[in-house]
Design an enzyme around this catalytic site. Structure first.
Site, PDB file in Angstrom:
ATOM      1  N   GLU A   9      42.671  46.569  36.455  1.00 53.98           N
ATOM      2  CA  GLU A   9      41.881  45.583  37.163  1.00 53.98           C
ATOM      3  C   GLU A   9      42.580  45.391  38.529  1.00 53.98           C
ATOM      4  O   GLU A   9      43.160  44.286  38.514  1.00 53.98           O
ATOM      5  CB  GLU A   9      41.642  44.534  36.234  1.00 53.98           C
ATOM      6  CG  GLU A   9      40.783  44.905  34.769  1.00 53.98           C
ATOM      7  CD  GLU A   9      40.458  43.587  34.466  1.00 53.98           C
ATOM      8  OE1 GLU A   9      40.804  42.445  34.935  1.00 53.98           O
ATOM      9  OE2 GLU A   9      39.755  43.582  33.251  1.00 53.98           O
ATOM     10  N   HIS A  56      41.840  41.710  39.748  1.00 56.98           N
ATOM     11  CA  HIS A  56      42.341  40.487  39.004  1.00 56.98           C
ATOM     12  C   HIS A  56      43.618  40.106  39.409  1.00 56.98           C
ATOM     13  O   HIS A  56      44.740  40.747  39.033  1.00 56.98           O
ATOM     14  CB  HIS A  56      42.191  40.656  37.424  1.00 56.98           C
ATOM     15  CG  HIS A  56      42.590  39.726  36.685  1.00 56.98           C
ATOM     16  ND1 HIS A  56      41.864  38.944  36.140  1.00 56.98           N
ATOM     17  CD2 HIS A  56      43.836  39.173  36.258  1.00 56.98           C
ATOM     18  CE1 HIS A  56      42.232  38.088  35.171  1.00 56.98           C
ATOM     19  NE2 HIS A  56      43.540  38.096  35.478  1.00 56.98           N
TER      20      HIS A  56
END
Length: 246
Positions: A209, A212
């Protein structure tokens, strides 16, 4: 006689130099074994207290209490996917200020970022996780969404960012955009790390990710960057959390 006198002078000068160094520790050579290397103190903050900037929550480490909610949430004055009143756009005060500085620096470099998602309450995460399960099944959902009480977003220290254009919005291709590349290079300068890195799913339990970001503060972010961006689990010597266990 001259040779004897010269020898005496050499001995006296050498002895004087030795006394000057020995009597003045600050003047010792740089390669002196007495110089000690400073080590990063990994016990500066709690890894368990949900209010700590270093708290680690994962599939094996639920927040305590599981319904924890920070008491200093605020909305940063930066581009947002939703309205400023939306709770999902909030962060704790310190990471909110740090993110504002990050966005400002990115803008100066010609990179426009936007907040996709930040704080999520226990109840919000519960609904989100259940939607993932209903759409993809629990096994797949667990690689992409945390169960309530296990989410970094619930701490108010995590934020998903995306290009202001919304290109590659919360997708792995974000890493290859100018925005994603800038974030990967500079996030640590503002106290953030990419929490779920490429190839780290066996430890974190989550897919890559690149969007993130997790706030840990500048000192820890710099140390993690210096060590090659290991997971928080690896950096602090915690067990991997690839699943929720038995």
């Amino acid at each position: 006689m001259k040779k004897v006198m010269l020898l005496i002078v050499i001995i006296v000068v050498a002895a004087g130099g030795w006394w000057f160094i020995a009597g003045n520790p600050d003047k010792q050579p740089q390669n002196s074994p007495n110089k000690t290397e400073q080590h990063f103190d990994k016990k500066q903050q709690s890894l368990d207290d949900p209010a700590s900037f270093w708290v680690i929550t994962n599939k094996r480490r639920p927040l305590q209490p599981t319904n924890y909610s920070p008491n200093d949430l605020t909305t940063p004055d930066i581009p947002l996917r939703l309205t400023a009143k939306d709770e999902e756009m909030k962060l704790r005060v310190e990471p909110a200020a740090a993110l504002s500085n990050l966005f400002e620096a990115a803008k100066k470099d010609g990179v426009s970022l936007m907040v996709s998602s930040a704080y999520r309450s226990y109840s919000f995460q519960k609904g989100l996780y259940n939607r993932y399960v209903s759409q993809q099944g629990r096994a797949v959902a667990d690689t992409q969404s945390a169960r309530p009480g296990h989410s970094e977003h619930q701490t108010g220290l995590a934020v998903d960012v995306e290009p202001a254009s919304r290109k590659c919005e919360v997708e792995a291709c974000f890493a290859h955009t100018p925005e994603g590349k800038w974030v990967a290079e500079h996030a640590h300068e503002y106290g953030f790390i990419i929490r779920y890195g490429d190839g780290q799913q066996g430890t974190t339990g989550y897919i890559y990710e690149p969007w993130h970001l997790r706030y840990v503060g500048k000192s820890l972010a710099a140390e993690i960057h210096k060590e090659g961006n290991p997971t928080l689990e690896d950096f602090f010597g915690l067990e991997p959390a690839p699943d929720y266990g038995p």
